[in-house]
Every structure is written in C-alpha cells, then in structure tokens.
Design an enzyme around this catalytic site. Structure first.
Site, short mmCIF file in Angstrom:
data_model
loop_
_atom_site.label_atom_id
_atom_site.label_comp_id
_atom_site.label_asym_id
_atom_site.label_seq_id
_atom_site.Cartn_x
_atom_site.Cartn_y
_atom_site.Cartn_z
N HIS A 83 0.83 -1.21 0.00
CA HIS A 83 0.00 0.00 0.00
C HIS A 83 0.87 1.26 0.00
O HIS A 83 2.02 1.25 0.42
CB HIS A 83 -0.94 0.01 1.21
CG HIS A 83 -0.22 0.06 2.53
ND1 HIS A 83 0.28 1.23 3.06
CD2 HIS A 83 0.10 -0.91 3.40
CE1 HIS A 83 0.87 0.97 4.22
NE2 HIS A 83 0.77 -0.33 4.45
N ARG B 135 -5.99 1.36 4.18
CA ARG B 135 -4.85 1.80 3.38
C ARG B 135 -4.60 0.87 2.19
O ARG B 135 -4.21 1.32 1.12
CB ARG B 135 -3.60 1.96 4.25
CG ARG B 135 -3.17 0.72 5.00
CD ARG B 135 -2.20 1.08 6.13
NE ARG B 135 -1.66 -0.06 6.84
CZ ARG B 135 -2.18 -0.60 7.92
NH1 ARG B 135 -3.32 -0.13 8.43
NH2 ARG B 135 -1.59 -1.62 8.53
N GLU C 68 -1.88 -6.83 7.70
CA GLU C 68 -0.56 -6.67 8.31
C GLU C 68 -0.50 -7.48 9.60
O GLU C 68 -1.53 -7.90 10.14
CB GLU C 68 -0.32 -5.18 8.62
CG GLU C 68 1.01 -4.85 9.25
CD GLU C 68 2.21 -5.23 8.39
OE1 GLU C 68 2.54 -6.43 8.34
OE2 GLU C 68 2.82 -4.33 7.79
#
Length: 187
Positions: A12, A62, A86
């Site tokens: 991202h 994001r 993540e």
C-alpha cells in the site's frame, strides 16, 4: 503438475500513520496520505503493465484505497480478505514506532504484544492463505494488495523459509514485488 502461479504483491501507499511514525498493525481506519495516493497510482500503472488476471486485497483501509487505484488501472475488480492483513501488534498499535525498539523482541519469532500476533502467527496465516490460493488460483497471475510484513512473510513462505528467516528488508510503500509460487507451498 500444476502450472506456476505468479504473485504480484503490491505494498500500500504511504498512510497517515506511516507519515507520523506510528505502529499501524491491523488498525483498520488509517487512510493514505496525498503522497500515498501518488505511490498507489504509480504502483497501479506498474501492475497494469504486468497484466494480472485477478486481484485480492487486505481489508484494511490503506490497502483498499491502494487496490482502488489498481482496479482503475487494470480494469479488474478486487475482493478483500483479512488473510492479507498486516501483522497485528495489539496494544502497541497507535504508539510511536521509535518507542517500540525497547519493547518489542525483534529477534524472537514467537514474541507477540498483548492482543497481537507473532511473526510465527503471521507466517502461518500467510502460508495457509498461499496454500489455498495455490489449490484454486483465480488466474495464472494474481495481484495481492497488502502490507510490508505480509510481503516479507510471503517471500519467506515461497522460499521455504520459516518465520525466523523472513527477509529483513521491507518493500517500500507503493512498490510491486513479484513472486513465483510453485506447485507446493512450504509451511
């Protein structure tokens, strides 16, 4: 024998918390900065030239905002999955990253913050996702819009390395990393 599967992992663009130096982890609501949108658009153009046949994205904002740029450039729709999130840092999310060097045991792949996940947990999550993807790929070339540690975990899994041997270098925001996934996925 199954054909090789090409993975195009897009990190991202810069988020507001990247710019502020805050630990993001799985905090869902952090948007891209103006620079992050520029990085995402650049990555999207690079991705379009590589002609993926399908696209999946982390469900964190994001990554979704980056995937929107990629969808526009490629003409592909995308689906989201929490498997591409993540690494979760639990109670450490939102804290300044520089404060965490003395708190996080970066050398122990089994260390996790309260409410977070260890590198071993992340590695196992990514390995399971790649195994499912390999078993039923939506295309021969698949774009995955995701995060730095997730890309490092994917690199380790594809190379047959465990969580203690994940690459030390995280790809920059708004970059595309190409991986070839063979017939079997290491766990």
């Amino acid at each position: 024998m199954a054909r090789p599967l090409t993975l195009l992992l897009v990190r991202h663009g810069q988020s507001e918390w990247n710019a502020a130096g805050l630990m993001q982890g799985q905090t869902a609501h952090v948007p891209l900065t103006g620079l992050g949108h520029e990085q995402a658009a650049t990555a999207a153009r690079e991705l379009a030239a590589l002609r993926p046949g399908a696209m999946l994205s982390s469900d964190l904002l994001r990554a979704v905002q980056t995937a929107e740029h990629c969808a526009e450039a490629t003409g592909l729709p995308f689906t989201t999955t929490p498997a591409l999130r993540e690494q979760g840092y639990g109670v450490l999310e939102g804290r300044p990253s520089r404060e965490l060097w003395d708190v996080v045991d970066w050398t122990d792949p089994h260390w996790a913050a309260e409410g977070g996940e260890s590198l071993a947990d992340l590695h196992a999550r990514v390995a399971a996702f790649l195994t499912r993807l390999r078993e039923d790929p939506p295309a021969d070339v698949v774009a995955l819009v995701t995060h730095g540690d997730t890309i490092r975990a994917a690199q380790a899994v594809v190379a047959g390395l465990g969580p203690a041997d994940m690459p030390a270098v995280t790809p920059h925001n708004g970059t595309v990393t190409r991986l070839q996934l063979g017939a079997a996925v290491a766990r």
